[in-house]
Design a protein around this motif. Structure first.
Motif, mmCIF file in Angstrom:
data_model
loop_
_atom_site.group_PDB
_atom_site.id
_atom_site.type_symbol
_atom_site.label_atom_id
_atom_site.label_comp_id
_atom_site.label_asym_id
_atom_site.label_seq_id
_atom_site.Cartn_x
_atom_site.Cartn_y
_atom_site.Cartn_z
ATOM 1 N N MET A 73 0.827 -1.195 0.000
ATOM 2 C CA MET A 73 0.000 0.000 0.000
ATOM 3 C C MET A 73 0.871 1.259 0.000
ATOM 4 N N HIS A 74 1.977 1.203 0.741
ATOM 5 C CA HIS A 74 2.937 2.321 0.766
ATOM 6 C C HIS A 74 3.462 2.599 -0.638
ATOM 7 N N GLN A 75 3.820 1.529 -1.355
ATOM 8 C CA GLN A 75 4.330 1.699 -2.713
ATOM 9 C C GLN A 75 3.270 2.271 -3.647
ATOM 10 N N VAL A 76 2.038 1.736 -3.569
ATOM 11 C CA VAL A 76 0.958 2.207 -4.445
ATOM 12 C C VAL A 76 0.689 3.690 -4.226
ATOM 13 N N VAL A 77 0.682 4.111 -2.956
ATOM 14 C CA VAL A 77 0.438 5.533 -2.656
ATOM 15 C C VAL A 77 1.562 6.399 -3.229
ATOM 16 N N GLU A 78 2.803 5.932 -3.154
ATOM 17 C CA GLU A 78 3.924 6.700 -3.714
ATOM 18 C C GLU A 78 3.810 6.799 -5.231
ATOM 19 N N TYR A 79 3.361 5.715 -5.884
ATOM 20 C CA TYR A 79 3.121 5.791 -7.327
ATOM 21 C C TYR A 79 2.084 6.877 -7.641
ATOM 22 N N LEU A 80 0.996 6.892 -6.876
ATOM 23 C CA LEU A 80 -0.065 7.879 -7.101
ATOM 24 C C LEU A 80 0.441 9.302 -6.876
ATOM 25 N N ILE A 81 1.254 9.463 -5.823
ATOM 26 C CA ILE A 81 1.813 10.792 -5.539
ATOM 27 C C ILE A 81 2.677 11.272 -6.708
ATOM 28 N N GLY A 82 3.535 10.366 -7.211
ATOM 29 C CA GLY A 82 4.384 10.741 -8.348
ATOM 30 C C GLY A 82 3.575 11.087 -9.576
ATOM 31 N N ILE A 83 2.499 10.328 -9.846
ATOM 32 C CA ILE A 83 1.649 10.601 -11.015
ATOM 33 C C ILE A 83 0.930 11.947 -10.866
ATOM 34 N N VAL A 84 0.495 12.243 -9.616
ATOM 35 C CA VAL A 84 -0.167 13.530 -9.360
ATOM 36 C C VAL A 84 0.795 14.679 -9.650
ATOM 37 N N LEU A 85 2.040 14.552 -9.212
ATOM 38 C CA LEU A 85 3.028 15.616 -9.472
ATOM 39 C C LEU A 85 3.279 15.788 -10.966
ATOM 40 N N ILE A 86 3.404 14.668 -11.658
ATOM 41 C CA ILE A 86 3.653 14.760 -13.102
ATOM 42 C C ILE A 86 2.446 15.368 -13.817
ATOM 43 N N GLY A 87 1.223 14.951 -13.384
ATOM 44 C CA GLY A 87 0.019 15.524 -13.992
ATOM 45 C C GLY A 87 -0.108 17.013 -13.725
ATOM 46 N N ALA A 88 0.257 17.429 -12.493
ATOM 47 C CA ALA A 88 0.200 18.859 -12.167
ATOM 48 C C ALA A 88 1.246 19.638 -12.961
ATOM 49 N N ALA A 89 2.393 18.998 -13.221
ATOM 50 C CA ALA A 89 3.455 19.680 -13.971
ATOM 51 C C ALA A 89 3.029 19.975 -15.398
ATOM 52 N N ILE A 90 2.201 19.105 -15.967
ATOM 53 C CA ILE A 90 1.763 19.311 -17.350
ATOM 54 C C ILE A 90 0.942 20.601 -17.483
ATOM 55 N N GLN A 91 0.160 20.879 -16.444
ATOM 56 C CA GLN A 91 -0.712 22.060 -16.493
ATOM 57 C C GLN A 91 -0.068 23.303 -15.868
#
Length: 208
Positions: A13-31
């Motif tokens: 679960m720790h790993q999955v949450v870190e994946y989501l956090i990284g994806i959120v940062l990358i998605g925010a960077a696009i905008q």
């Protein structure tokens, strides 16, 4: 800092949450108007989660203990990236980076980093226990056969003991029967002799 007792999350679960956090940062960077720093830090968070040994790892290169301290480094880098002067970061990006660092700290504080892999010693113990379970039916069968052999020997010994007792009783009875036979022979002999004497006396009386 140790994890809070009773609130530990499994490592997957720790790993999955870190994946989501990284994806959120990358998605925010696009905008974002200044996408470089959030995109780089998002990729770093995803990579950090991917290289840790666990159920959700893509490249299991480092142990969970090492990953625990790499998380601390990533959190410090997130805060440092928000205020570094080399690359421009807008106010929304700074707020996002600091918020992500806080979320990661909360997750890190309540995650279970204990290694679940079985050691070589435990593997040998499991293998030995498996061999013992397989060998148990054979030992039970040998025990049953040994029990039958012992039982047969005991029964044979009882029969031999009974025969000896019977033979001993026969040996005690034989002298008694022989003695009775001798006495009976004497009585018969005495009777015959008495009859002979009486017959001779009668003959003598008749002659007179």
């Amino acid at each position: 800092m140790p994890a809070i007792e009773g609130a530990q999350r499994p490592f997957w679960m720790h790993q999955v949450v870190e994946y989501l956090i990284g994806i959120v940062l990358i998605g925010a960077a696009i905008q974002a108007p200044e996408p470089v720093v959030p995109a780089v830090m998002g990729g770093l968070v995803v990579m950090n989660a991917a290289i840790a040994r666990g159920p959700a790892s893509a490249f299991p290169l480092v142990s969970r203990t090492v990953h625990r301290w790499l998380d601390v480094v990533v959190m410090l880098l997130l805060v440092a990236a928000a205020f570094q002067p080399a690359f421009d970061v807008d106010s929304t990006g700074r707020l996002l980076l600091c918020g992500i660092a806080f979320v990661m700290f909360f997750i890190w504080l309540n995650s279970d980093f204990a290694e679940k892999a079985i050691s070589k010693k435990n593997k040998q113990q499991v293998k030995q226990a498996r061999q013992e379970r397989l060998a148990r039916p054979q030992s039970e069968e040998l025990g049953k056969k040994a029990g039958r052999v012992v039982g047969s020997g005991v029964n044979a010994a009882k029969r031999m003991n009974q025969k000896r007792k019977e033979a001993a009783q026969d040996g005690l009875a034989r002298p008694q029967s022989e003695e009775l036979g001798r006495k009976a022979g004497r009585v018969v002999g005495s009777g015959v002799n008495a009859a002979k004497r009486m017959n001779e006396k009668r003959k003598e009386a008749d002659n007179e």
